[in-house]
Every structure is written in structure tokens, then in C-alpha cells.
Design a protein around this motif. Structure first.
Motif, PDB file in Angstrom:
ATOM      1  N   ARG A 124     -31.915  31.631  -7.452  1.00  0.00           N
ATOM      2  CA  ARG A 124     -32.498  31.404  -9.085  1.00  0.00           C
ATOM      3  C   ARG A 124     -30.912  31.473 -10.078  1.00  0.00           C
ATOM      4  O   ARG A 124     -30.251  32.433  -9.496  1.00  0.00           O
ATOM      5  N   THR A 126     -29.251  32.065 -13.032  1.00  0.00           N
ATOM      6  CA  THR A 126     -29.284  33.166 -14.113  1.00  0.00           C
ATOM      7  C   THR A 126     -28.249  32.629 -15.126  1.00  0.00           C
ATOM      8  O   THR A 126     -28.512  33.270 -16.528  1.00  0.00           O
ATOM      9  N   LYS A 145     -26.773  38.868  -5.457  1.00  0.00           N
ATOM     10  CA  LYS A 145     -25.622  37.602  -6.944  1.00  0.00           C
ATOM     11  C   LYS A 145     -24.565  36.933  -5.970  1.00  0.00           C
ATOM     12  O   LYS A 145     -24.178  37.232  -5.529  1.00  0.00           O
TER      13      LYS A 145
END
Length: 405
Positions: A124, A126, A145
Motif C-alpha cells: 500500500r 502511503t 515500511k
């Protein structure tokens, strides 16, 4: 973001649907090191599309009609007004294919991977930081991350595109909610889809798309302003429409929901970014189909992204060529489609019934067979608007001509 130790790409495509896969493949084919970031854990899931693709859409995606993703072929449509006789439209040859979107989407992703495109699933985005030369992308992949660098970002992340939003381009303002169920259904003829118009499906239309003799996809899109949910209208079509109810076997094998964006974004590029497909509103307002138009635009975006990376120029002025090229190919047709949609959705049932009834004669049906085109309806519309085609419908045809030409 700290730019040290970032993984670098020439092009990052956000969204692993058909349009994203085509854009990534064309970027890679033109020499760009390319990555697809897909939010979901699987390509082709969840499904949010009818799965009825024109022959031109299949060709534009470079899929062979014998591919395992293709389940059935369709040559025409039976159009059901609120009252009056059904309008049979026979294209005389294959006009569209019914596909398994899961298999189709995965085939296009595999074709991209064959060109050495990288694919991150469950990833995803961000945030992004843009400039005229280098873009930074924050990603959460399977909970971890990552910071990435890219020269160009292509946003193929659907109607609520975050990439378009973060780039200041906004989202498509008008979206019709849609719903479709795969159900037991005895088709009258598996070579034909069925269309349902008027107040039974307010603001757009309903459909049955035959997968085989005993299963069809029944669905619709509706305009929210009429105050009825798509789910309720689907139930009404399945159980209260006499024609559908008599063929419906009960129960649902699958249920998908989605949205149809109406009208393209005013601008589909910014520094470091191009927007494609549903995210850009590159969808036919007459049918809601977006694979053909999206693939056309994706190829242009992929080529220009690769060129921008090679020349190390990702400025908005350089990427504006994408906007110019796709509008030159599709802009007039999409604008005409929007005018047709607005005219048709504004007709009362009686006017729609009269319009369909007036088309139910040999001369007009022959014109539809000869000039009907799912991807370019303007060709047929211009032929039909000749007054000699329907003298007794001159008033409505005049209004139609005034609205769409």
C-alpha cells in the motif's frame, strides 16, 4: 524521506489491474526499469467489473481470443424497454467476449513480468513526494515500511485514486455505484446479452451477460440521485422483472460491487505523475466499459514514462504529451458518450419506450448491425440521426441530435 539506500526505479505503477499492467509492460518494453505496486494480496481479486470486453478491448490488450480467460463470445443484445417489444440487435459476428477477470488480470500481469517488470503484492502506497526529476514513494509492504525512488509514477489506482489526489489532480466527481451477481439463469441465447432500460434501472441500465447456458452475470449501475440502492434494484430485477424472474434459478454464486466513473479528469498529469484508467475517468459513459479506453491510454503513458526517465525530465510540461495524445485518440468519443448518457438518462419511460419502438424496424436494425460499435457509438448515432431513418420519431430524434451533436 531519507533518500539514502532507497530502491530505485525508472517507473513505478500504482495499481496492478489490467490498465496498470499494460502501462508497466509498455514502460518496460521501452527500456524503463519498472515496478507495479498492488494493494491487494492477489492480482485479479477483488473483481469489480462485468467481464464483458469488446473484441477491440481484447485486441488492444494483446490477448488471443483462444486464451483460457475467455469463457464465451457475444454477437448482439436484446434490449428490454419498460413496456413494448424487445429490441433485438444482432451484430452478425462476435462483438464481445465474456471473460474471467481473475484469469484475464493475471494474464496481463504475467505479460508485464515477462518484460522484467517487478511486482509487489500486498503493498500500500502511503505517500509520495514529487519533483520534476525524482519521485519518492512510501510503501507499506506486508506490514513493513519501504521508501522507493522513481523518475515517474503512473497512477492506475482506481476511482478513488490516492495518486491523483496527492498530485493535486483530484478524483472523478461523478461515480455511479454498480453491483453484479453471478446466478443460475437459463439464457434465451448465449450469443446475446440482455439490457434493461428505463425506471427499472434509473440513471443507467441493467444487464444479463451469459457465461454459459445455465449461468449469467446479472447486474446494473444506477444513479444515486434516485434514492434507491443498487442492491435493492438488483433484487427487484431478479425477482420482480417477469422476464428475468422466469429464468432466474435462485441464489447467488458470486457478488461484486464497484463504481463507474463518468467523465475524465480535467488534467491527467503533474510533475512526475500521469493518471490512467478509472483513476483518470477514461471510461465509456455509454456502457461503463474501461478496459479498451484504459489500455489505449496505458500504452501512451508507459511509452512517455520511459521516455521521461531516459531524458531525466519528469516535469509536467514533458508529461503533458500524454494528455494531448490520449485526448486526441479518445477525447471526442468520450465527450459524445457523455452527451448520449445524459440524454438517455433524462428520458421518461414513455419516451424511452417510443425511442426503442421506433428503432424496431428492418431499416434501422440493419443500420445498427452495420455500424454498431461498443467502443465508438458516435458512428452509429450519426447514422441513426438521419431524419429518413425514422420520420415518425422526428421530434425525439431532433431532441437527441440537439443534445449530442
Amino acid at each position: 524521506m531519507n533518500s539514502a539506500n532507497m530502491t530505485e526505479y525508472d517507473v513505478i505503477v500504482v495499481g496492478g489491474g489490467p490498465v496498470g499492467s499494460v502501462a508497466a509492460r509498455y514502460a518496460a518494453m521501452n527500456g524503463a526499469k519498472t515496478l507495479i505496486l498492488e494493494d491487494h494480496a492477489f492480482i485479479g481479486s477483488p473483481v469489480g467489473c462485468t467481464g464483458l470486453l469488446s473484441t477491440r478491448a481484447i485486441s488492444e490488450c494483446e490477448i488471443d481470443p483462444s486464451d483460457s480467460s475467455i469463457l464465451n463470445s457475444v454477437r448482439g443484445a436484446f434490449v428490454h424497454p419498460m413496456h413494448g417489444d424487445c429490441l433485438p440487435i444482432d451484430g452478425k459476428k462476435t462483438k464481445a467476449y465474456v471473460v474471467s477477470r481473475k484469469i484475464f488480470d493475471r494474464k496481463l500481469a504475467a505479460m508485464a513480468l515477462e518484460e522484467d517488470v517487478d511486482l509487489w503484492l500486498n503493498s500500500r502506497v502511503t505517500g509520495i513526494e514529487r519533483s520534476q526529476k525524482e519521485q519518492k514513494v512510501s510503501v507499506v509492504k506486508s506490514g513493513e515500511k519501504h521508501d522507493l525512488k522513481s523518475k515517474v509514477i503512473i497512477g492506475a489506482d482506481g476511482i478513488r485514486s490516492q495518486v491523483a489526489k496527492w498530485s493535486g489532480l483530484g478524483n472523478v466527481s461523478e461515480v455511479l455505484p454498480g453491483i453484479q451477481a453471478e446466478v443460475p439463469y437459463q439464457s434465451e441465447d448465449t450469443d446475446f446479452v440482455e439490457l434493461f432500460v428505463g425506471s427499472q434501472v434509473p440513471g443507467f441500465f441493467g444487464w444479463t451477460v451469459p457465461v454459459n447456458e445455465s449461468i449469467s452475470r446479472v447486474g446494473m449501475a444506477v444513479d444515486p440521485k434516485y434514492g434507491m440502492s443498487a442492491h435493492q434494484i438488483l433484487e427487484n430485477l431478479l425477482t420482480k422483472n417477469q422476464h428475468v424472474a422466469s429464468r432466474y434459478g435462485g441464489g447467488k454464486l458470486d457478488l461484486v460491487m464497484g463504481g463507474i466513473p463518468l467523465g475524465p479528469l480535467e488534467k491527467t498529469y503533474a510533475d512526475g505523475v500521469m493518471i490512467v484508467g478509472d483513476a483518470a475517468g477514461q471510461v465509456k459513459p455509454t456502457s461503463g466499459g474501461g478496459i479498451y479506453t484504459g489500455a489505449v491510454c496505458a500504452k501512451i503513458a508507459g511509452e512517455i514514462a520511459a521516455k521521461a526517465a531516459e531524458q531525466e525530465n519528469s516535469s509536467a510540461s514533458f508529461l503533458s504529451e500524454y494528455d494531448l495524445q490520449w485526448r486526441a485518440k479518445l477525447g471526442k468519443e468520450l465527450a459524445m458518450g457523455m452527451r448520449i448518457h445524459k440524454f438517455a438518462s433524462g428520458l421518461r419511460d414513455k419516451e424511452m419506450d417510443e425511442l426503442i419502438g421506433s428503432m424496431n424496424n428492418p431499416a434501422i436494425l440493419d443500420t445498427i448491425t452495420r455500424y454498431g460499435d461498443m467502443d465508438h457509438p458516435s458512428i452509429l448515432i450519426k447514422k441513426l440521426l438521419h431524419p429518413s431513418k425514422s420520420v415518425h420519431m422526428l421530434r425525439i430524434f431532433r431532441a437527441f441530435a440537439k443534445a449530442v451533436l
